[in-house]
Scaffold this motif. Structure first.
Motif: not given
Length: 598
Positions: A475-490
């Protein structure tokens, strides 16, 4: 040369620095020359005045000694002693032949002594009340003597008393400024008794005659004083500006340790020159205006200034030539850089010489070559970025229209109680909303997982519950920043090309997220058909078919974060596939508006 407006060129700076050094050196030389000249002039003129004052002191001493000799003759004259004793005793009630004879002898003695050219008048104040004691020209009664001076003479014990310049009245009705010597005429037979007081007058003109022989200042003054008491003074034509009491106070306060101390009087500085008179402690003080003595040094200063200006003008020509010579290579380099700035790359600079400037030219040539290579690289990356942005833009066409339409479909399904349709439309709406992310490039890990969950909800309905999806994340990683639309295409790629290729078209997808030092690692694991190692190695380079979506995601990650981040593919036929994603670990900013390129 295309220099920016308002910028001072190196050539100008070098030339100005060279001229500044010349001006500074010339100014210092001129300044110290002026100081030295001023000192020499002051010493020479001061010595001239001192010599003149020494001679004046000698002349004054000579005249004062003459007056003292006259007083000694009066005191030592036996006839005068006898006459003054008889006058003190009295001649009776009627004039006698003896009194008249004494008067004639007394007047002969006085007139003979008055023949001295430095002496103006002898006044004898007698103790008795004889007829001739009221003569009022040379002979006076003791009562006619000023009480203060009578007291001082009485207390003097036979010493000489000099009275400073004052006005004395003489018959017939004449008044003259005189300096007087007062002495007691002592009775030889009784040294404690005084027969008379003698006053010997010198006209102030005697001192003026002495000082006229001094080549003195046109705006100065001379003061003769004894024990801080002024005896006499001689001033120039401007002498009316001198208040004697104020000047004497300044003279007493002058710094005697200096050779020619400077005193300030009514806003003007004066050199003060002192000279002792070798007689009775007298002293002469000469006041000479400072500007008058330094006038000659001012002329020297002007000539020094003219010479300095000439030196600067002559130094300008070599300064210009030298600055041009030193900056020629730099100006050529700047010119090429300005042309490069305009987009005219041109060719390399011809390197001349073997100094620091030639080194800069060689470095510039290397830099131009490297920049040309980087420009080509950046241009290619720009094309890729434009393609990615275009794809993202296409996915955002009329988002509000899409949301409103989906919302309408949801409520229509609610009315007819078609729960699967409600779930499908709600998941589709959330899928698009999270995917578009209000046009922002960054999202949080939590929102990205919600986006995957919405996608899987839709797929679950589509494939009648044959798909399962599990998340393993701290749960501590849920607030980390990332680029959108990374996981869904995979995830979509895993569904279409992995699980759907199995005979029963059912399977499980696991998403694990964990930290690795400063990195954030995502593993997308499916139990699909899998692929060979050779196919896995080609997967991220494939621009069509199964690998297109993975390649697109990989390029986006590297574009945003750099070449050290991106995707890894691990797969085994009939066992499944693992896609590992590596991103930098960073907290999520709430507004999400910062650029990815910062």
């Amino acid at each position: 040369m295309g220099m920016n407006k308002g910028r001072i060129g190196l050539r100008t700076k070098l030339m100005c620095s060279y001229l500044a050094l010349i001006v500074l050196a010339t100014a210092l030389i001129g300044y110290f020359s002026y100081l030295n000249a001023t000192r020499i002039v002051e010493e020479q003129i001061g010595e001239t005045y001192k010599q003149a004052l020494r001679q004046a002191a000698i002349n004054i001493t000579y005249r004062l000694e003459e007056i003292e000799n006259v007083s000694e003759q009066i005191l030592m004259n036996p006839q005068l002693q006898a006459i003054l004793k008889r006058e003190r005793s009295g001649y009776g009630d009627t004039p006698t032949v003896e009194m008249l004879a004494d008067f004639r002898v007394l007047m002969d003695i006085i007139r003979n002594l008055e023949n001295n050219r430095n002496l103006f008048r002898i006044r004898l104040y007698v103790s008795g009340d004889s007829l001739y004691s009221n003569e009022q020209n040379n002979i006076f009664r003791m009562e006619d003597l000023d009480p203060e001076w009578k007291r001082q003479v009485s207390e003097s014990g036979g010493r000489l008393l000099w009275r400073s310049t004052y006005e004395q009245e003489y018959l017939p009705w004449n008044r003259y400024k005189v300096v007087s010597l007062y002495r007691n005429v002592i009775d030889w037979s009784d040294l404690n008794s005084a027969l008379a007081v003698v006053a010997i007058d010198m006209k102030e003109e005697v001192f003026n005659d002495v000082f006229e022989q001094v080549n003195f200042s046109e705006n100065g003054a001379l003061f003769v004083y004894n024990d801080d008491k002024r005896i006499t003074s001689v001033t120039s034509s401007a002498g009316a500006v001198f208040d004697e009491s104020d000047v004497m106070r300044e003279i007493r306060q002058a710094e005697r340790s200096a050779d020619m101390p400077i005193v300030r009087y009514k806003g003007t500085d004066y050199f003060t020159i002192f000279q002792q008179v070798e007689y009775a402690g007298w002293e002469i003080a000469a006041l000479v205006p400072v500007h008058e003595i330094r006038a000659k040094s001012y002329v020297i200063g002007e000539y020094t200034g003219y010479v300095g200006i000439l030196v600067v003008l002559l130094a300008t020509v070599p300064a210009v030539l030298l600055s041009n010579r030193l900056t020629q290579g730099l100006r050529t380099l700047v010119h090429h850089m300005q042309e490069f700035k305009k987009g005219n790359y041109g060719g390399p600079i011809r390197v001349t010489g073997n100094d620091e400037i030639s080194g800069l030219q060689a470095q510039y040539n290397s830099m131009i070559l490297r920049i040309s290579e980087l420009v080509d690289t950046v241009y290619e990356m720009g094309l890729r970025k434009q393609a990615a942005e275009l794809a993202a833009l296409e996915s955002q066409i009329k988002p509000h229209f899409l949301y409103n339409t989906l919302d309408t479909m949801k409520w229509m399904a609610v009315k007819i109680k078609a729960e699967p349709i409600v779930t499908l439309v709600d998941s589709l709406s959330k899928f698009f909303r999270l995917g578009l992310n209000r046009g922002q490039e960054l999202t949080s890990v939590a929102k990205e997982l919600q986006h995957v969950q919405a996608f899987m909800n839709i797929q679950d309905i589509r494939y009648a519950g044959k798909l399962r999806c599990y998340f393993e994340v701290d749960s501590g990683l849920l607030s980390c920043r990332m680029t959108k639309l990374i996981l869904q295409p995979i995830v979509e790629n895993a569904v279409l090309h992995g699980i759907q290729q199995k005979e029963d078209a059912s399977g499980t997808i696991r998403i694990r997220i964990f930290p690795d030092r400063d990195h954030l690692v995502f593993d997308v694991i499916d139990d699909g058909v899998g692929i060979s190692r050779a196919q896995a190695d080609r997967l991220l380079q494939d621009d069509r078919g199964r690998g297109y979506g993975l390649r697109n995601v990989n390029q986006r990650i590297r574009l945003y974060y750099g070449e050290s981040y991106g995707l890894e593919c691990h797969s085994k036929p009939a066992a499944g596939t693992v896609i590992r994603i590596r991103l930098p670990k960073a907290p999520y900013e709430r507004d999400g508006r910062e650029s990815l390129y910062q």
